[in-house]
Design a protein around this motif. Sequence first.
Motif, PDB file in Angstrom:
ATOM      1  N   GLN A   1       0.592  -0.838   0.091  1.00  0.00           N
ATOM      2  CA  GLN A   1      -0.064  -0.054   0.232  1.00  0.00           C
ATOM      3  C   GLN A   1       0.871   1.131   0.126  1.00  0.00           C
ATOM      4  O   GLN A   1       1.924   1.465   0.522  1.00  0.00           O
ATOM      5  N   ARG A   2       0.965   2.486  -0.906  1.00  0.00           N
ATOM      6  CA  ARG A   2       1.655   3.682  -1.234  1.00  0.00           C
ATOM      7  C   ARG A   2       0.912   4.525  -1.019  1.00  0.00           C
ATOM      8  O   ARG A   2      -0.316   4.452  -1.597  1.00  0.00           O
ATOM      9  N   THR A   3       1.764   5.966  -0.889  1.00  0.00           N
ATOM     10  CA  THR A   3       0.735   7.246  -0.619  1.00  0.00           C
ATOM     11  C   THR A   3       0.542   7.377  -2.416  1.00  0.00           C
ATOM     12  O   THR A   3       1.238   7.068  -3.190  1.00  0.00           O
ATOM     13  N   THR A   4      -0.144   8.349  -2.805  1.00  0.00           N
ATOM     14  CA  THR A   4      -0.196   8.612  -4.268  1.00  0.00           C
ATOM     15  C   THR A   4       0.545   9.739  -4.501  1.00  0.00           C
ATOM     16  O   THR A   4       0.294  10.220  -5.327  1.00  0.00           O
ATOM     17  N   THR A   5       0.571  10.357  -3.569  1.00  0.00           N
ATOM     18  CA  THR A   5       1.069  11.808  -3.219  1.00  0.00           C
ATOM     19  C   THR A   5       2.934  11.920  -4.167  1.00  0.00           C
ATOM     20  O   THR A   5       3.181  13.045  -4.504  1.00  0.00           O
ATOM     21  N   ASN A   6       3.533  11.479  -3.568  1.00  0.00           N
ATOM     22  CA  ASN A   6       4.899  11.024  -3.420  1.00  0.00           C
ATOM     23  C   ASN A   6       5.275   9.985  -4.905  1.00  0.00           C
ATOM     24  O   ASN A   6       5.015   8.841  -4.430  1.00  0.00           O
ATOM     25  N   THR A   7       5.088  11.058  -5.996  1.00  0.00           N
ATOM     26  CA  THR A   7       5.116   9.998  -7.257  1.00  0.00           C
ATOM     27  C   THR A   7       6.569   9.670  -7.268  1.00  0.00           C
ATOM     28  O   THR A   7       6.729   8.348  -8.394  1.00  0.00           O
ATOM     29  N   THR A   8       7.220   9.704  -7.051  1.00  0.00           N
ATOM     30  CA  THR A   8       8.790   9.122  -7.128  1.00  0.00           C
ATOM     31  C   THR A   8       8.416   7.745  -7.288  1.00  0.00           C
ATOM     32  O   THR A   8       9.596   7.015  -7.539  1.00  0.00           O
TER      33      THR A   8
ATOM     34  N   GLY B   1      -7.210   5.851  -0.485  1.00  0.00           N
ATOM     35  CA  GLY B   1      -7.765   6.631  -0.763  1.00  0.00           C
ATOM     36  C   GLY B   1      -7.731   7.368  -1.785  1.00  0.00           C
ATOM     37  O   GLY B   1      -8.676   7.986  -2.036  1.00  0.00           O
ATOM     38  N   GLY B   2      -5.728   8.009  -1.648  1.00  0.00           N
ATOM     39  CA  GLY B   2      -5.634   8.434  -2.894  1.00  0.00           C
ATOM     40  C   GLY B   2      -6.051   7.658  -4.416  1.00  0.00           C
ATOM     41  O   GLY B   2      -6.299   8.907  -5.216  1.00  0.00           O
ATOM     42  N   GLY B   3      -6.380   6.424  -3.919  1.00  0.00           N
ATOM     43  CA  GLY B   3      -7.080   6.215  -5.532  1.00  0.00           C
ATOM     44  C   GLY B   3      -8.892   6.613  -5.720  1.00  0.00           C
ATOM     45  O   GLY B   3      -8.988   5.730  -6.185  1.00  0.00           O
ATOM     46  N   LEU B   4      -9.076   5.408  -4.228  1.00  0.00           N
ATOM     47  CA  LEU B   4      -9.839   4.734  -4.517  1.00  0.00           C
ATOM     48  C   LEU B   4     -10.923   6.299  -4.119  1.00  0.00           C
ATOM     49  O   LEU B   4     -12.240   6.226  -5.008  1.00  0.00           O
TER      50      LEU B   4
ATOM     51  N   THR C   1      -7.327  23.312  -0.458  1.00  0.00           N
ATOM     52  CA  THR C   1      -6.047  24.779  -1.273  1.00  0.00           C
ATOM     53  C   THR C   1      -5.093  24.192  -0.327  1.00  0.00           C
ATOM     54  O   THR C   1      -3.614  24.404  -0.859  1.00  0.00           O
ATOM     55  N   ILE C   2      -5.309  24.657   0.754  1.00  0.00           N
ATOM     56  CA  ILE C   2      -4.739  24.871   1.587  1.00  0.00           C
ATOM     57  C   ILE C   2      -3.574  23.440   2.195  1.00  0.00           C
ATOM     58  O   ILE C   2      -2.251  23.169   2.013  1.00  0.00           O
ATOM     59  N   HIS C   3      -4.261  22.911   2.343  1.00  0.00           N
ATOM     60  CA  HIS C   3      -4.346  21.334   3.215  1.00  0.00           C
ATOM     61  C   HIS C   3      -3.534  20.055   1.558  1.00  0.00           C
ATOM     62  O   HIS C   3      -4.576  19.744   0.809  1.00  0.00           O
ATOM     63  N   THR C   4      -2.295  18.808   1.974  1.00  0.00           N
ATOM     64  CA  THR C   4      -2.904  17.976   0.371  1.00  0.00           C
ATOM     65  C   THR C   4      -3.066  16.776   1.845  1.00  0.00           C
ATOM     66  O   THR C   4      -3.165  16.364   1.646  1.00  0.00           O
ATOM     67  N   ASN C   5      -4.912  16.585   1.481  1.00  0.00           N
ATOM     68  CA  ASN C   5      -5.725  15.107   1.796  1.00  0.00           C
ATOM     69  C   ASN C   5      -4.757  15.125   3.845  1.00  0.00           C
ATOM     70  O   ASN C   5      -3.928  16.504   3.887  1.00  0.00           O
ATOM     71  N   SER C   6      -4.227  14.166   4.236  1.00  0.00           N
ATOM     72  CA  SER C   6      -3.254  13.904   5.334  1.00  0.00           C
ATOM     73  C   SER C   6      -2.311  14.273   5.585  1.00  0.00           C
ATOM     74  O   SER C   6      -1.291  14.535   6.453  1.00  0.00           O
ATOM     75  N   LEU C   7      -1.808  14.364   3.746  1.00  0.00           N
ATOM     76  CA  LEU C   7       0.047  14.869   4.105  1.00  0.00           C
ATOM     77  C   LEU C   7       0.733  15.105   4.325  1.00  0.00           C
ATOM     78  O   LEU C   7       1.448  15.563   5.599  1.00  0.00           O
ATOM     79  N   THR C   8      -0.153  16.898   4.477  1.00  0.00           N
ATOM     80  CA  THR C   8       0.563  18.018   4.925  1.00  0.00           C
ATOM     81  C   THR C   8       0.091  18.290   6.854  1.00  0.00           C
ATOM     82  O   THR C   8      -0.006  19.489   7.410  1.00  0.00           O
ATOM     83  N   GLN C   9      -0.695  17.932   7.258  1.00  0.00           N
ATOM     84  CA  GLN C   9      -1.662  17.772   8.332  1.00  0.00           C
ATOM     85  C   GLN C   9      -0.612  18.360   9.555  1.00  0.00           C
ATOM     86  O   GLN C   9      -0.938  19.157  10.176  1.00  0.00           O
ATOM     87  N   GLU C  10       0.163  17.893   9.604  1.00  0.00           N
ATOM     88  CA  GLU C  10       1.259  17.962  10.013  1.00  0.00           C
ATOM     89  C   GLU C  10       2.245  19.432   9.971  1.00  0.00           C
ATOM     90  O   GLU C  10       3.537  19.901  11.049  1.00  0.00           O
ATOM     91  N   ASN C  11       2.072  20.007   8.735  1.00  0.00           N
ATOM     92  CA  ASN C  11       3.250  21.033   9.136  1.00  0.00           C
ATOM     93  C   ASN C  11       2.632  22.378   9.331  1.00  0.00           C
ATOM     94  O   ASN C  11       1.442  22.723   9.537  1.00  0.00           O
ATOM     95  N   ALA C  12       2.862  22.552  10.143  1.00  0.00           N
ATOM     96  CA  ALA C  12       3.202  24.005  11.389  1.00  0.00           C
ATOM     97  C   ALA C  12       2.776  24.998  10.446  1.00  0.00           C
ATOM     98  O   ALA C  12       1.487  25.488  10.919  1.00  0.00           O
ATOM     99  N   TRP C  13       3.357  25.487   9.523  1.00  0.00           N
ATOM    100  CA  TRP C  13       2.919  26.255   8.571  1.00  0.00           C
ATOM    101  C   TRP C  13       1.317  26.456   8.475  1.00  0.00           C
ATOM    102  O   TRP C  13       0.373  27.548   7.972  1.00  0.00           O
ATOM    103  N   LEU C  14       1.367  25.699   7.617  1.00  0.00           N
ATOM    104  CA  LEU C  14      -0.529  25.390   6.889  1.00  0.00           C
ATOM    105  C   LEU C  14      -1.112  24.856   7.747  1.00  0.00           C
ATOM    106  O   LEU C  14      -2.709  25.226   7.660  1.00  0.00           O
ATOM    107  N   ASP C  15      -0.805  24.278   8.648  1.00  0.00           N
ATOM    108  CA  ASP C  15      -1.727  24.532  10.265  1.00  0.00           C
ATOM    109  C   ASP C  15      -2.297  25.717  10.269  1.00  0.00           C
ATOM    110  O   ASP C  15      -3.060  26.331   9.963  1.00  0.00           O
ATOM    111  N   GLU C  16      -0.970  26.919  10.672  1.00  0.00           N
ATOM    112  CA  GLU C  16      -1.602  27.740  11.045  1.00  0.00           C
ATOM    113  C   GLU C  16      -2.439  28.820   9.884  1.00  0.00           C
ATOM    114  O   GLU C  16      -3.405  29.351  10.542  1.00  0.00           O
TER     115      GLU C  16
END
Lengths: 97, 877
Positions: free
Chosen positions: B129-136, B157-160, B753-768
């Motif tokens: 199972q992998r994230t869809t956000t990191n295309t690498t 969820g990224g695919g479904l 548009t501020i967050h990318t699903n659950s990926l960025t929820q821990e980012n302090a600037w985006l949370d602010e």
Amino acid sequence: MALVTIKLFGMLGAMAGTRDLQLELAEPAHLRDALDALEARFGPEFRQRIMRNPRALQTYLRIFVNETEVTDLDTVLQINGLPTEVSLMLLPAAEGG
Amino acid sequence: MVQAFEQKTPETERAHEANGEDRWIPSACSMCYGTCSILAHRVNGVVTKIEGNPASEIGKGRLCAKGISGIMTLYDPNRVNVPLRRTNPKKGVGVDPGWKEITWDEALDEIAARLRKVRAEDPRKLFLQRTTTNTTIGPICHAFCHAFGTMNQWVAGGGLHCGNGAHLISGIMHASWSIVPDFEHCQYAVYFGASKGHAAGHASCSNMGLAADARVRGMKMVVVDPMCNFAAAKANEWVPIRVGTDAALALAMAHVLVNELGIWDAPYLASKTNAPYLIGPDKLYVRDAETQEPLVWDATAGRARPYNAEKLGQEPLGELALEGEYEAQGVRCRPAFACLKEHLARHTPEWAEPITTIPAATIRRLGQEFGREARVGSTIVIDGVRLPYRPVAAIAFRGSEGHRNAVYNFLAIDLLNHLVGAADVVGGCLGFNPVCHGHPETKRPAYVPYAGPDGLMVTGSWMVPHLPYPFEYPRMPKSMGFNELFPLGMSSPLMASADQEERWQRFDLPYRPEVMINIGCNSVMSVGNSETVINTLLRIPFIVSFDLFRTELSDLADIVLPDMSYLEQLDSKPNYPFIFNLPGGMGDWCWAVRQPLIEPVAERRQMNQVLLELAERVGISEDINMALNALLKLQPPFTLKGSQQYSFAEVCDQHLKSNFGPRHDLAWFKEHGVLSWPKKPQEVYWRPFVEVRVPIYWEYLKRVGDQARALAEPRGLHLPEEFYDPLPTWLPCPGHECSDEQFDLYGFYYRDTIHTNSLTQENAWLDETAQLDPNSYYIAMNAETGKKKGLHDGDWVWMETVKGRRVRGRVHLTQGMHPEGLGIGGCAGHWTDGMPVARGKGVFFNQLLEIDMDHASPVNLNLDLCVKVRLRRCEEA
């Protein structure tokens, strides 16, 4: 006779129970002959995994003859008597996103 | 301001001081999957700022707030820095795993032993199972699975939630992963639940600039959406629609075009679609008895002939009939277009009004505007080439297709483009780069769509190995997700559904997942209600999770491995395939790389390298080399050889040299960042130059349905026949069928548009930033509806479903919401202590979603993302 080395990778190798095998085919040998020989050895289910119908390969099968990808069943094997290695790998339906 | 966690040794510190390092380094963003090109400012080994790379077509120097904020994820003190081993065998929410730090060798030894065991028993017991956000990570994950021998892989969820409908159908109709207006020339764009050019996602920052320029130029933009959100706020017109009813609007607009205005592009339909194919009373093609090719009615010859008569050695076809009734092969038959025209006659604006809540007069006006602006028959000269000019586009994405009726919603919307010939021509609806003739020096990468069975288009490039067309017809499933039964689907709810075990038993699935490798994905929150997902995870004996932070999923794992963030990673192809993430339209082709911006930190490792090492330990190096050769299309002499062990950097180097020659190796790309060359009009506006057809009549949908039902129904899986008709209609979502009047609102989530699903929820600037936004962490609700319920802005409420699932949040009353809608930005509401910034913020919408086959499309498996709810005021959380 044409001596052809077959390499079955990933799922095909698991299905066949072996990754490497040698085939002796009547000349002129074509890719179709090699696949027929594999069916004879491993059964119709194996063939179903690699052929859409008698004329077409499955879209998710990749076949390389001496490192060059081929899609034509009439591809000639063992040109000029050189050793031929045919590699088959399934890239079956996996998830997208 | 930024605290660096780089491992500082006396040597590295001395080196930095001596050099007085102050560099801007090219790389690629990954704060969403838009993957814009970036420049990172590194001063003495510390990244101090990130900006867009103006030398790249991918972003064109722009970068959104998420991209700028990546630095906070890089230096977050809560990152996982060492491998962790669970010591508490008991698993569950709130259960302390008893993490113990272990070495990489200890971790890999244990994982490899587990993998060798299941590979010997049945390789399909491995589930990745992998994230869809990191295309690498896509190719290496596919390669590992194919080499190992398992097809059980998904992007949760990224695919479904994302593109089961949009991607497959865009692939079949436009040879691309998604669709976008030709921003440079489009005059009238209608967005159905899409935000291309206004938020995140494919070619994100490039499209934002292109969309802004188009609006300044005068492109009229109409946004159909329950919420006046990022796209609608910038549009000329917002059309509020009841969630999940987009097909009804699109079909009514198509009816206005065809049956009220008589507007359609006959030459396009006759030569580029299956509109002239003759359809028999069984709804299938009438085929030539000898060749089995579909027949068309040659009006010039006055007889039925194969659609490809000339290729069969016959005289060229004359004018092809699109209307009328004929007799061929002993049956009465009509061209597909005639069937469609009659079908549309039932889908009037008056029919659509009570479904969509959009007034019939508005629907009629939208159809008229679309038809008028299409300028059917006009041409334009681009770079000296005369081309069809159709400056209208109907665009759809997750908002309209994230439903049980995903296929028909998307088909109906895209049908508007094809009726007026606005598909991949100037001004129209474009796929993202479906044709590429390659770099001038090497002619690589090169791909062009081609004609497959029945003359229908096969895409020349695709994101995953299996193509959207031609597909295998349904057969007994052997995969966890039953993909063999649903050839038009990709991500399957059965990977984490409530009815998973029951379905597997009824279909005699001969194995169960025993090892799960999770890569950066948090399926506990991204799929649906967490209770269901957790129950499926608890049945898997051994879970390994690569993570940046300890998430709700990693708390259920046996081993957690410290992954690198995208600013620490290497990748030879962050923006390839071009059908995924390079802006459409004219401009430049552009190939970028991602490179590490800091020295390795703590014990973090890039998962690509770890999977290669695991492959060696499991004994499948030769297999993974072959898989990478196939997936990356490596050409001699740059193929990976035998069982030789390659580092991921060596794989990247071979990949770049294979495409662009020895001069353009990894070192060259690290220094220059991007390689660009100009696009040609014949590549961008390719449709007139490529001899392929696309279906406006989905004949094979009926054949697929007949076969799928024959397999599924005897095993208790009901696949309603109406979802498999060759012509689209509107079918209700489960929420539309709820008859309990207490449940009077439709909850849905949107991509903030501020967050990318659950990926960025821990980012302090985006949370602010999200805390300052009126909607991000709130439940957006129509102001009048709220008043009627006695609610005030900021009130706390429980949002409850018929099934008793509920979430708590605060309402934001706004005029920018459909009266029946409740919009929530996904995917917030974390509870793990591994993500202290994210913890307790926002609303966990997915908790309301059921995960089972009854809530998924019976054609493409898309989970329905709208749910009927009621609100109850409650005390502050």
